[in-house]
Design an enzyme around this catalytic site. Structure first.
Site, PDB file in Angstrom:
ATOM      1  N   ASP A   1      58.068   3.928   8.453  1.00  0.00           N
ATOM      2  CA  ASP A   1      57.903   4.572   7.146  1.00  0.00           C
ATOM      3  C   ASP A   1      57.650   3.579   6.009  1.00  0.00           C
ATOM      4  O   ASP A   1      58.103   3.775   4.884  1.00  0.00           O
ATOM      5  CB  ASP A   1      59.126   5.452   6.834  1.00  0.00           C
ATOM      6  CG  ASP A   1      59.460   6.351   8.006  1.00  0.00           C
ATOM      7  OD1 ASP A   1      58.532   7.012   8.485  1.00  0.00           O
ATOM      8  OD2 ASP A   1      60.616   6.357   8.469  1.00  0.00           O
TER       9      ASP A   1
ATOM     10  N   HIS B   1      52.225   9.640   9.971  1.00  0.00           N
ATOM     11  CA  HIS B   1      51.459   8.789   9.054  1.00  0.00           C
ATOM     12  C   HIS B   1      50.909   9.642   7.916  1.00  0.00           C
ATOM     13  O   HIS B   1      50.155  10.583   8.133  1.00  0.00           O
ATOM     14  CB  HIS B   1      50.345   8.070   9.816  1.00  0.00           C
ATOM     15  CG  HIS B   1      50.872   7.001  10.734  1.00  0.00           C
ATOM     16  ND1 HIS B   1      50.082   6.254  11.553  1.00  0.00           N
ATOM     17  CD2 HIS B   1      52.133   6.560  10.932  1.00  0.00           C
ATOM     18  CE1 HIS B   1      50.840   5.394  12.221  1.00  0.00           C
ATOM     19  NE2 HIS B   1      52.090   5.567  11.866  1.00  0.00           N
TER      20      HIS B   1
HETATM   21  P1  IMP Z   1      62.431   8.301  19.252  1.00  0.00           P
HETATM   22  O1  IMP Z   1      61.268   7.386  19.087  1.00  0.00           O
HETATM   23  O2  IMP Z   1      62.143   9.720  18.877  1.00  0.00           O
HETATM   24  O3  IMP Z   1      63.058   8.177  20.621  1.00  0.00           O
HETATM   25  O4  IMP Z   1      63.563   7.841  18.214  1.00  0.00           O
HETATM   26  C1  IMP Z   1      64.250   6.606  18.353  1.00  0.00           C
HETATM   27  C2  IMP Z   1      64.603   6.030  16.995  1.00  0.00           C
HETATM   28  O5  IMP Z   1      63.423   5.631  16.325  1.00  0.00           O
HETATM   29  C3  IMP Z   1      65.292   7.022  16.047  1.00  0.00           C
HETATM   30  O6  IMP Z   1      66.209   6.307  15.246  1.00  0.00           O
HETATM   31  C4  IMP Z   1      64.143   7.544  15.200  1.00  0.00           C
HETATM   32  O7  IMP Z   1      64.571   8.008  13.938  1.00  0.00           O
HETATM   33  C5  IMP Z   1      63.294   6.298  15.076  1.00  0.00           C
HETATM   34  N1  IMP Z   1      61.864   6.600  14.884  1.00  0.00           N
HETATM   35  C6  IMP Z   1      60.976   6.989  15.830  1.00  0.00           C
HETATM   36  N2  IMP Z   1      59.754   7.144  15.293  1.00  0.00           N
HETATM   37  C7  IMP Z   1      59.860   6.832  13.992  1.00  0.00           C
HETATM   38  C8  IMP Z   1      58.908   6.762  12.917  1.00  0.00           C
HETATM   39  O8  IMP Z   1      57.713   7.008  13.054  1.00  0.00           O
HETATM   40  N3  IMP Z   1      59.415   6.392  11.696  1.00  0.00           N
HETATM   41  C9  IMP Z   1      60.716   6.069  11.523  1.00  0.00           C
HETATM   42  N4  IMP Z   1      61.627   6.101  12.488  1.00  0.00           N
HETATM   43  C10 IMP Z   1      61.203   6.482  13.725  1.00  0.00           C
HETATM   44 MG    MG Z   2      56.426   7.751   9.263  1.00  0.00          MG
END
Ligand code: IMP
Ligand code: MG
Length: 330
Positions: free
Chosen positions: A15, A43
């Site tokens: 982010d 995005h």
């Molecule tokens: P997962 O990728 O859904 O398994 O999430 C694993 C960790 O990564 C969690 O803490 C999510 O909040 C974080 N996370 C996954 N994708 C994003 C993203 O695009 N932006 C911010 N945090 C992310």
């Molecule tokens: Mg994002």
């Protein structure tokens, strides 16, 4: 023939505004490619003050570029077509969206496992990411070539000037992040070679950061006590720090400069863009965290210029630095 490869990736916890940078520069490239992650990403891009959002399709699509989803990504077929339909409705040419035949598929089983066993403990996005990558490693996964319409499958050689668009970020990387509070893919530039080019082709590594840190989901580096800080809460509101995939409020902290520096060094970042500087200017508070021998130390600055000067002094040996506060242009 491949001429050059530039890579955009996140230096923090996601982010940071990678989508904005990708959209701003992708007109100068032939291909824009995603190498990692899946619909866990969000995005956001602003074009003429209108907000657009993608989760799996690279932002090159907004500039009419061939937009490729690589074999190291995972894809939810239903969500992929929803995104295609959304982009079509908004007037973009979705015939430019291509998926590697070897991209792995997120199935219903993966979504259920994530929601039942991972979402609560780790604050995952619930998109089935970890179970899909697990099946890939177990070699029982399903591939895009058997699930995605042939018109969107592309197994060609990469060519021309290529822009790689990272998802998630340095501190969510499966190898370098704060394991197990990470995602299940490789978010660093090294992994972009999975798209099919030699590391020798890499020209610029563009690291994107924010002027403050945020975390979506669980991570002990972002303790609950941060929710009680008035200034940090103002940043959440003014910076609209709500997940673009989950809608969750992100936890905010002041910029941890040593973490940023480490991410820059390990990734090989030579161009650094620090986004959302306008938010600190709106609350008129300028603070960073540095790790020194006595532990964490907070430094307050009287104005943005002195904060900038401190950051530039610390990082200038590694990269060129741009401070940005505009949501459309760098
Ligand atoms: P997962 O990728 O859904 O398994 O999430 C694993 C960790 O990564 C969690 O803490 C999510 O909040 C974080 N996370 C996954 N994708 C994003 C993203 O695009 N932006 C911010 N945090 C992310
Ligand atoms: Mg994002």
């Amino acid at each position: 023939m491949i001429k050059s490869v530039d890579i955009i990736f996140g230096l923090a916890w996601g982010d940071e505004g990678k989508g904005k940078i990708s959209n701003a520069i992708s007109k100068d490239y032939d291909l824009v490619c995603r190498w990692n992650g899946g619909p866990n990403a969000g995005h956001t891009v602003y074009i003429n003050n209108k907000k657009y959002k993608t989760h799996i399709i690279p932002c090159g699509i907004f500039q009419n570029k061939l937009s490729i989803i690589g074999p190291n990504c995972v894809i939810n077929v239903e969500k992929f077509y929803e995104e295609i339909e959304y982009l079509k409705r908004e007037g973009f040419d979705t015939s430019l969206v291509k998926v590697s035949p070897k991209t792995h598929i997120i199935t219903e089983k993966h979504l259920i496992f994530d929601k039942l066993h991972l979402k609560e403990i780790f604050g995952t996005t619930g998109q089935g990411i970890a179970p899909a990558y697990s099946d890939k490693m177990l070699r029982v996964g399903e591939l895009a070539k058997d699930h995605i319409d042939k018109r969107h499958i592309w197994d060609g050689e990469l060519y021309g000037n290529i822009l790689c668009e990272g998802a998630q970020s340095f501190w969510l990387d499966i190898n370098y992040g704060n394991y197990p509070y990470v995602t299940s893919s490789e978010t660093l530039p090294y992994a972009s070679c999975s798209l099919g080019f030699s590391p020798k082709k890499i020209r610029d590594i563009i690291g994107v950061a924010k002027i403050y840190d945020t975390k979506s989901g669980v991570d002990p580096l972002f303790p609950e006590s941060l929710w009680n800080d008035q200034d940090l809460n103002k940043i959440i509101e003014l910076g609209k720090e709500f997940g673009s995939t989950t809608g969750r409020k992100r936890i905010v902290n002041w910029l941890r400069l040593n973490h940023l520096k480490q991410a820059i060094k390990i990734s090989g970042t030579n161009k650094l863009i620090i986004n959302k500087c306008d938010i600190l200017q709106q609350i008129n508070k300028y603070k960073i965290i540095v790790d020194d021998k006595n532990g964490l130390c907070y430094i307050d600055f009287i104005d943005f210029n002195s904060m900038k000067e401190y950051i530039v002094n610390d990082l200038k040996d590694y990269c060129e630095i741009i401070f940005s506060g505009n949501k459309e242009v760098i």
